[in-house]
Design an enzyme around this catalytic site. Structure first.
Site, PDB file in Angstrom:
ATOM      1  N   ASN A 113       0.775  -1.280   0.045  1.00 35.83           N
ATOM      2  CA  ASN A 113      -0.028   0.048  -0.048  1.00 35.83           C
ATOM      3  C   ASN A 113       0.938   1.340  -0.219  1.00 35.83           C
ATOM      4  O   ASN A 113       2.167   1.255   0.523  1.00 35.83           O
ATOM      5  CB  ASN A 113      -0.946   0.162   1.403  1.00 35.83           C
ATOM      6  CG  ASN A 113      -1.904   1.068   1.405  1.00 35.83           C
ATOM      7  OD1 ASN A 113      -2.371   1.405   0.385  1.00 35.83           O
ATOM      8  ND2 ASN A 113      -1.938   1.742   2.434  1.00 35.83           N
ATOM      9  N   HIS A 115       0.920   4.934   1.462  1.00 39.51           N
ATOM     10  CA  HIS A 115      -0.107   5.814   2.594  1.00 39.51           C
ATOM     11  C   HIS A 115       0.354   7.363   2.500  1.00 39.51           C
ATOM     12  O   HIS A 115       1.861   7.394   2.390  1.00 39.51           O
ATOM     13  CB  HIS A 115       0.025   5.187   3.727  1.00 39.51           C
ATOM     14  CG  HIS A 115      -1.046   6.028   4.900  1.00 39.51           C
ATOM     15  ND1 HIS A 115      -2.213   5.930   4.789  1.00 39.51           N
ATOM     16  CD2 HIS A 115      -0.524   6.877   5.845  1.00 39.51           C
ATOM     17  CE1 HIS A 115      -2.830   6.688   5.804  1.00 39.51           C
ATOM     18  NE2 HIS A 115      -1.750   7.288   6.420  1.00 39.51           N
ATOM     19  N   SER A 142       4.456   7.020   2.387  1.00 35.90           N
ATOM     20  CA  SER A 142       5.194   5.682   2.823  1.00 35.90           C
ATOM     21  C   SER A 142       4.599   4.505   1.920  1.00 35.90           C
ATOM     22  O   SER A 142       3.442   4.458   1.715  1.00 35.90           O
ATOM     23  CB  SER A 142       5.072   5.212   4.370  1.00 35.90           C
ATOM     24  OG  SER A 142       5.457   6.198   5.159  1.00 35.90           O
ATOM     25  N   ASP A 151      -2.554   0.347   8.350  1.00 36.48           N
ATOM     26  CA  ASP A 151      -1.420   1.357   8.126  1.00 36.48           C
ATOM     27  C   ASP A 151      -0.391   0.831   8.720  1.00 36.48           C
ATOM     28  O   ASP A 151       0.337   1.780   9.224  1.00 36.48           O
ATOM     29  CB  ASP A 151      -1.660   2.823   7.971  1.00 36.48           C
ATOM     30  CG  ASP A 151      -3.094   3.047   7.261  1.00 36.48           C
ATOM     31  OD1 ASP A 151      -3.054   2.699   5.996  1.00 36.48           O
ATOM     32  OD2 ASP A 151      -3.774   4.007   7.548  1.00 36.48           O
TER      33      ASP A 151
HETATM   34  C1  GAR Z   1      -2.775   8.886  -2.575  1.00 34.18           C
HETATM   35  O1  GAR Z   1      -2.681   9.955  -2.255  1.00 34.18           O
HETATM   36  C2  GAR Z   1      -2.604   7.636  -1.750  1.00 34.18           C
HETATM   37  O2  GAR Z   1      -1.381   7.891  -1.050  1.00 34.18           O
HETATM   38  C3  GAR Z   1      -3.767   7.606  -0.877  1.00 34.18           C
HETATM   39  O3  GAR Z   1      -4.955   7.976  -1.733  1.00 34.18           O
HETATM   40  C4  GAR Z   1      -4.491   8.594  -2.734  1.00 34.18           C
HETATM   41  C5  GAR Z   1      -4.911   8.113  -3.896  1.00 34.18           C
HETATM   42  O4  GAR Z   1      -4.810   9.037  -5.006  1.00 34.18           O
HETATM   43  N1  GAR Z   1      -3.946   6.440  -0.139  1.00 34.18           N
HETATM   44  C6  GAR Z   1      -4.626   6.513   1.321  1.00 34.18           C
HETATM   45  O5  GAR Z   1      -4.955   7.569   1.796  1.00 34.18           O
HETATM   46  C7  GAR Z   1      -4.518   4.933   1.613  1.00 34.18           C
HETATM   47  N2  GAR Z   1      -4.886   5.181   3.122  1.00 34.18           N
HETATM   48  P1  GAR Z   1      -4.758   8.437  -6.630  1.00 34.18           P
HETATM   49  O6  GAR Z   1      -5.917   7.424  -6.990  1.00 34.18           O
HETATM   50  O7  GAR Z   1      -4.672   9.600  -7.430  1.00 34.18           O
HETATM   51  O8  GAR Z   1      -3.539   7.471  -6.660  1.00 34.18           O
END
Ligand code: GAR
Length: 225
Positions: A113, A115, A142, A151
């Site tokens: 994942n 995060h 991360s 997480d």
């Molecule tokens: C990203 O910022 C990712 O790190 C976050 O969601 C966004 C997805 O953006 N993920 C989380 O918060 C997971 N807990 P994207 O759809 O443009 O890749």
């Protein structure tokens, strides 16, 4: 081609716009990531990333949680879809669901994942807003293996982003996202090349135990150790 050199087959799970998915596909296209994306699966049929993937002739699937009575049955159906592609690695790229223990255990050591925080700081949602509210000088992202703890799995690599005076959550999120797009393809590349391994409860990088997460410096595609 030997087993070692075969591109790593990925299944990518998304919930939204899929910009990290795009960064992964770009890296593959530019020969920077020895992997293939076998399928992109979303819990939302309207996720922007699905359309992008289908334009790249990648199998796309949407699985609506509303069609399942509980988390476990949804996750079992999701697992069935994923396993049909026999991936070497399952990549969560903005997949905004809590995963059941059975699902996580099934993909142990091949589920990662990204995060948007410097884990273990700021687990959960709204990380950019919370970083500003808490007056943190530094924020970031991360990449970690997924375990049953939200997480909480072992962190492979992080990238640090300064919190600037006058930052809004949106501005900070945009700067972190830009770095996520460097970070995620690189972490997957290290996994594809076998440089990062999780063996006997220990993360290894180039065969050496990793005592703390690798840090991606701002210029080079090499880790600070
Ligand atoms: C990203 O910022 C990712 O790190 C976050 O969601 C966004 C997805 O953006 N993920 C989380 O918060 C997971 N807990 P994207 O759809 O443009 O890749």
């Amino acid at each position: 081609m030997s087993e070692q050199q075969r591109p790593l087959a990925l299944v990518v799970l998304i919930s939204g716009r899929g910009s990290n998915l795009r960064a992964i596909l770009d890296a593959i296209e530019h020969g920077e990531l020895p992997a293939t994306v076998s399928a992109v699966i979303s819990d939302r049929a309207t996720a922007g990333g699905l359309e992008y993937a289908s334009r790249h002739n990648i199998d796309i699937l949407a699985l609506d949680p509303a069609d399942y009575p509980d988390r476990e049955s949804y996750d079992r159906a999701l697992q069935g879809l994923i396993d049909a592609f026999d991936p070497g690695l399952v990549v969560l790229a903005g997949f905004m669901r809590i995963l059941s223990a059975g699902f996580v255990q099934h993909y142990r050591q091949r589920l990662i994942n990204i995060h948007p925080s410097l884990l273990p700081a700021l687990r959960g949602l709204h990380t950019h807003r919370r970083a500003i509210e808490q007056g943190l000088g530094e924020h970031g992202a991360s990449v970690h293996f997924v375990t049953e703890e939200l997480d909480g799995g072992p962190v492979i690599v992080q990238v640090r982003v300064p919190v600037l005076p006058g930052d809004t959550a949106e501005r900070l999120a945009a700067r972190v996202l830009e770095q996520e797009h460097r970070l995620y393809p690189l972490a997957i590349r290290w996994l594809a090349e076998g440089r990062v391994r999780w063996q006997d409860d220990q993360l290894l990088f180039d065969g050496q135990p990793l005592q703390q997460p690798l840090q991606l410096n701002s210029n080079a595609l090499q880790p600070d150790r």
